[in-house]
Design a protein around this motif. Structure first.
Motif, mmCIF file in Angstrom:
data_model
loop_
_atom_site.group_PDB
_atom_site.id
_atom_site.type_symbol
_atom_site.label_atom_id
_atom_site.label_comp_id
_atom_site.label_asym_id
_atom_site.label_seq_id
_atom_site.Cartn_x
_atom_site.Cartn_y
_atom_site.Cartn_z
ATOM 1 N N ALA A 21 0.754 -1.298 -0.042
ATOM 2 C CA ALA A 21 0.140 0.135 -0.206
ATOM 3 C C ALA A 21 0.885 1.132 0.068
ATOM 4 O O ALA A 21 0.584 2.430 -0.417
ATOM 5 N N LEU A 22 1.867 1.070 0.826
ATOM 6 C CA LEU A 22 2.938 2.255 0.704
ATOM 7 C C LEU A 22 3.396 2.694 -0.906
ATOM 8 O O LEU A 22 3.536 3.634 -1.209
ATOM 9 N N GLY A 23 3.899 1.389 -1.434
ATOM 10 C CA GLY A 23 4.217 1.555 -2.808
ATOM 11 C C GLY A 23 3.125 2.187 -3.910
ATOM 12 O O GLY A 23 3.434 3.156 -4.577
ATOM 13 N N GLU A 24 1.951 1.733 -3.409
ATOM 14 C CA GLU A 24 1.032 2.308 -4.371
ATOM 15 C C GLU A 24 0.716 3.728 -3.957
ATOM 16 O O GLU A 24 0.028 4.525 -4.780
ATOM 17 N N GLN A 28 0.817 6.477 -6.889
ATOM 18 C CA GLN A 28 -0.389 7.714 -6.935
ATOM 19 C C GLN A 28 0.183 9.049 -7.045
ATOM 20 O O GLN A 28 -0.547 9.867 -7.624
ATOM 21 N N ILE A 29 0.996 9.420 -6.263
ATOM 22 C CA ILE A 29 1.665 10.653 -6.477
ATOM 23 C C ILE A 29 2.294 10.917 -7.804
ATOM 24 O O ILE A 29 1.975 11.990 -8.340
ATOM 25 N N ASN A 33 0.819 13.780 -10.865
ATOM 26 C CA ASN A 33 1.573 14.867 -11.338
ATOM 27 C C ASN A 33 1.772 14.526 -12.489
ATOM 28 O O ASN A 33 2.904 15.083 -13.059
ATOM 29 N N GLY A 34 1.116 13.725 -13.445
ATOM 30 C CA GLY A 34 1.413 13.549 -14.807
ATOM 31 C C GLY A 34 2.295 12.505 -15.306
ATOM 32 O O GLY A 34 2.562 12.420 -16.324
ATOM 33 N N GLY A 35 2.623 11.561 -14.398
ATOM 34 C CA GLY A 35 3.434 10.562 -14.878
ATOM 35 C C GLY A 35 2.640 9.157 -14.881
ATOM 36 O O GLY A 35 1.545 8.946 -14.679
ATOM 37 N N ASN A 36 3.463 8.154 -15.266
ATOM 38 C CA ASN A 36 2.952 6.696 -15.381
ATOM 39 C C ASN A 36 3.819 5.883 -14.664
ATOM 40 O O ASN A 36 5.026 5.785 -14.829
ATOM 41 N N VAL A 72 8.836 13.225 -9.945
ATOM 42 C CA VAL A 72 9.959 12.273 -9.210
ATOM 43 C C VAL A 72 10.431 13.094 -7.904
ATOM 44 O O VAL A 72 10.561 12.447 -6.876
ATOM 45 N N ALA A 73 10.489 14.295 -8.110
ATOM 46 C CA ALA A 73 10.892 15.051 -6.794
ATOM 47 C C ALA A 73 9.932 15.248 -5.878
ATOM 48 O O ALA A 73 10.119 14.998 -4.674
#
Length: 143
Positions: A21-24, A28-29, A33-36, A72-73
């Protein structure tokens, strides 16, 4: 957009479901922010080479990302705030590999090796006698 691989180590006190869940949460962050997130792997609870914040083990999670640097930042900023994350490392790569990582491939190798040949303790034969006291020294050897 750039491609990244991020590996994070979570505390040993949390469960495997909480680690996933932490990885998820971090995935989600990236999405917000427009990433995949191309791939996400939970490598399991592994022993650390040295203690990190008084922990001997940690849950390893790997994320394959295709996102802008700002996303990523932001993810790394949240990782540094989160008390469940012991360490993280994000590396920019040229291309992401769609196949499972080496850590995931090594899990299947144990089953492919087979058994140890069916050996049991009794198959080795009788044990040699124990030496309870040293052998006596003869008079000829001391002369």
């Amino acid at each position: 957009m750039s491609t990244y691989e991020c590996v994070l180590i979570a505390r040993q006190d949390i469960s495997a479901a909480q680690a996933e869940a932490l990885g998820e949460t971090f995935a989600q962050i990236i999405r917000d922010n427009g990433g995949n997130v191309v791939k996400s792997e939970y490598w399991g609870l592994k022993t650390l080479a040295y203690k990190i914040k008084k922990n001997r083990k940690g849950h390893y999670i790997m994320l394959g990302l295709d996102s802008p640097p700002a996303a990523v930042a932001e993810m790394e900023r949240n990782m540094s705030i989160n008390e469940d994350v012991l360490r993280y490392l994000t590396v920019r790569v040229d291309a992401l590999d769609a196949t499972p990582s080496v850590m995931m491939q090594s899990r299947g190798e144990r089953g492919e090796r087979g058994e140890r040949g069916g050996r049991r303790f009794d198959d080795r034969g009788p044990r040699p006698p124990r030496r309870s006291e040293p052998a006596p020294v003869s008079d000829e050897a001391s002369a």
